[in-house]
Motif scaffolding. Sequence first.
Motif, PDB file in Angstrom:
ATOM      1  N   ARG A 191      48.700  32.121  38.228  1.00 51.20           N
ATOM      2  CA  ARG A 191      49.312  32.929  37.173  1.00 51.20           C
ATOM      3  C   ARG A 191      50.488  33.609  37.839  1.00 51.20           C
ATOM      4  N   GLN A 241      41.703  41.080  42.431  1.00 48.50           N
ATOM      5  CA  GLN A 241      43.069  40.870  42.939  1.00 48.50           C
ATOM      6  C   GLN A 241      44.099  41.122  41.842  1.00 48.50           C
ATOM      7  N   MET A 287      44.936  27.822  43.978  1.00 47.44           N
ATOM      8  CA  MET A 287      44.434  28.478  45.179  1.00 47.44           C
ATOM      9  C   MET A 287      43.155  29.234  44.868  1.00 47.44           C
ATOM     10  N   SER A 334      40.609  32.358  45.417  1.00 43.22           N
ATOM     11  CA  SER A 334      40.823  33.774  45.747  1.00 43.22           C
ATOM     12  C   SER A 334      40.425  34.108  47.192  1.00 43.22           C
ATOM     13  N   ILE A 393      43.421  33.320  49.346  1.00 45.78           N
ATOM     14  CA  ILE A 393      44.439  34.355  49.155  1.00 45.78           C
ATOM     15  C   ILE A 393      44.035  35.619  49.917  1.00 45.78           C
ATOM     16  N   HIS A 394      42.778  35.965  49.794  1.00 48.89           N
ATOM     17  CA  HIS A 394      42.205  37.134  50.466  1.00 48.89           C
ATOM     18  C   HIS A 394      42.460  37.043  51.980  1.00 48.89           C
ATOM     19  N   LEU A 407      54.244  35.584  47.776  1.00 49.09           N
ATOM     20  CA  LEU A 407      53.991  36.596  46.739  1.00 49.09           C
ATOM     21  C   LEU A 407      54.347  36.089  45.345  1.00 49.09           C
ATOM     22  N   LEU A 445      53.920  33.095  44.319  1.00 50.62           N
ATOM     23  CA  LEU A 445      53.025  31.995  43.934  1.00 50.62           C
ATOM     24  C   LEU A 445      52.066  32.377  42.817  1.00 50.62           C
ATOM     25  N   ASP A 446      51.546  33.585  42.894  1.00 43.59           N
ATOM     26  CA  ASP A 446      50.428  33.943  42.031  1.00 43.59           C
ATOM     27  C   ASP A 446      50.311  35.469  42.020  1.00 43.59           C
ATOM     28  N   THR A 447      50.015  36.034  40.875  1.00 39.77           N
ATOM     29  CA  THR A 447      49.853  37.495  40.828  1.00 39.77           C
ATOM     30  C   THR A 447      48.729  37.962  41.755  1.00 39.77           C
ATOM     31  N   ARG A 448      47.753  37.071  41.968  1.00 38.93           N
ATOM     32  CA  ARG A 448      46.640  37.477  42.834  1.00 38.93           C
ATOM     33  C   ARG A 448      47.106  37.739  44.265  1.00 38.93           C
ATOM     34  N   VAL A 471      49.944  39.151  45.085  1.00 41.38           N
ATOM     35  CA  VAL A 471      50.489  40.519  45.059  1.00 41.38           C
ATOM     36  C   VAL A 471      49.354  41.530  45.178  1.00 41.38           C
ATOM     37  N   GLY A 472      48.304  41.294  44.410  1.00 44.60           N
ATOM     38  CA  GLY A 472      47.167  42.216  44.434  1.00 44.60           C
ATOM     39  C   GLY A 472      46.414  42.168  45.750  1.00 44.60           C
ATOM     40  N   ALA A 473      46.224  40.963  46.258  1.00 46.54           N
ATOM     41  CA  ALA A 473      45.466  40.811  47.502  1.00 46.54           C
ATOM     42  C   ALA A 473      46.199  41.475  48.661  1.00 46.54           C
ATOM     43  N   LEU A 474      47.527  41.393  48.669  1.00 43.02           N
ATOM     44  CA  LEU A 474      48.291  42.024  49.751  1.00 43.02           C
ATOM     45  C   LEU A 474      48.178  43.546  49.653  1.00 43.02           C
TER      46      LEU A 474
END
Lengths: 213, 78
Positions: free
Chosen positions: A9, A58, B1, B3, B6-7, B33, B35-38, B40-43
Amino acid sequence: MSHSRLEPRIASSGLAVSPVSNDRAQWLAKHILPLEPQLRGWLRKNASKSIEADDLIQDAYAKLATLASVSEIERPKAYLYQIVKSLMTDEYRREKIVSIESVAEISELSPHDETGSPERILSGHQDLERLFWAINALPAPAKAVFVLKKFDELSQREIAARLHISENMVEKRMSQALRAIADNISSSDDEDILPGSRLTPVNRFFRSTSRHA
Amino acid sequence: MHSREIHSEAFDWVVKLERGLNPDEQSLLDCWLALDTRCVGALARAQAYRVYAEGIKKFSDAQKLQLHANASEYSSHQ
């Protein structure tokens, strides 16, 4: 356990994204990290099997990371759950697996029951105890790098020389250490903990005793 | 990917950010960053855990000694 989604996403805003500021990282560490274990427990109870908690968390952090400001947020817990419920609603709509009525019911769900199991909002002292046990439980190679860096404040090059490993390996072990600490701190008690993040018996013992202290 | 992937990558980036990125790494991070909103959140989440782990500096002397003894023992065998 459900499968993490494989389709990316991408943020629709088109705005450039970057790491968060130190201030925002501090805010997240203070207000959001301590809520994670109970949020995971809450999701297991209230979210459908199709929702992967790690994906959702996340995404929730992504929302919190990209807010222009957090200074107006007076109740971080309520705000976090609002974000989470909104993400759940989006996910159900996308999957079309849940009726509109059920989507409406999400908004009725209350955050983690205040009178239920004790919250993991710990005092500063207990927080430090948990951190200590998380560090103490690290595998020896990662622990050595973490301690040499954070206590002795050695540079990566010095740590590499001391341990006879490459600087690249120092970074890898540092990353492993932080990740293992995060896995330990964020897991909820009733969770099937992933391999590598499993609590040591002493840690579990400590948790179960400290919260009644 | 997945999670978990990504984590894991998010913590690699946090360690690199702490020592400073070279221009190639900066471009790679920007791409990652996006690639995926996740990501951004994971970072952001990993950055928050890095802050949290700085609590190590407030440990009691006994705790510091214990961890330090472990680390010294390990490094002396290397």
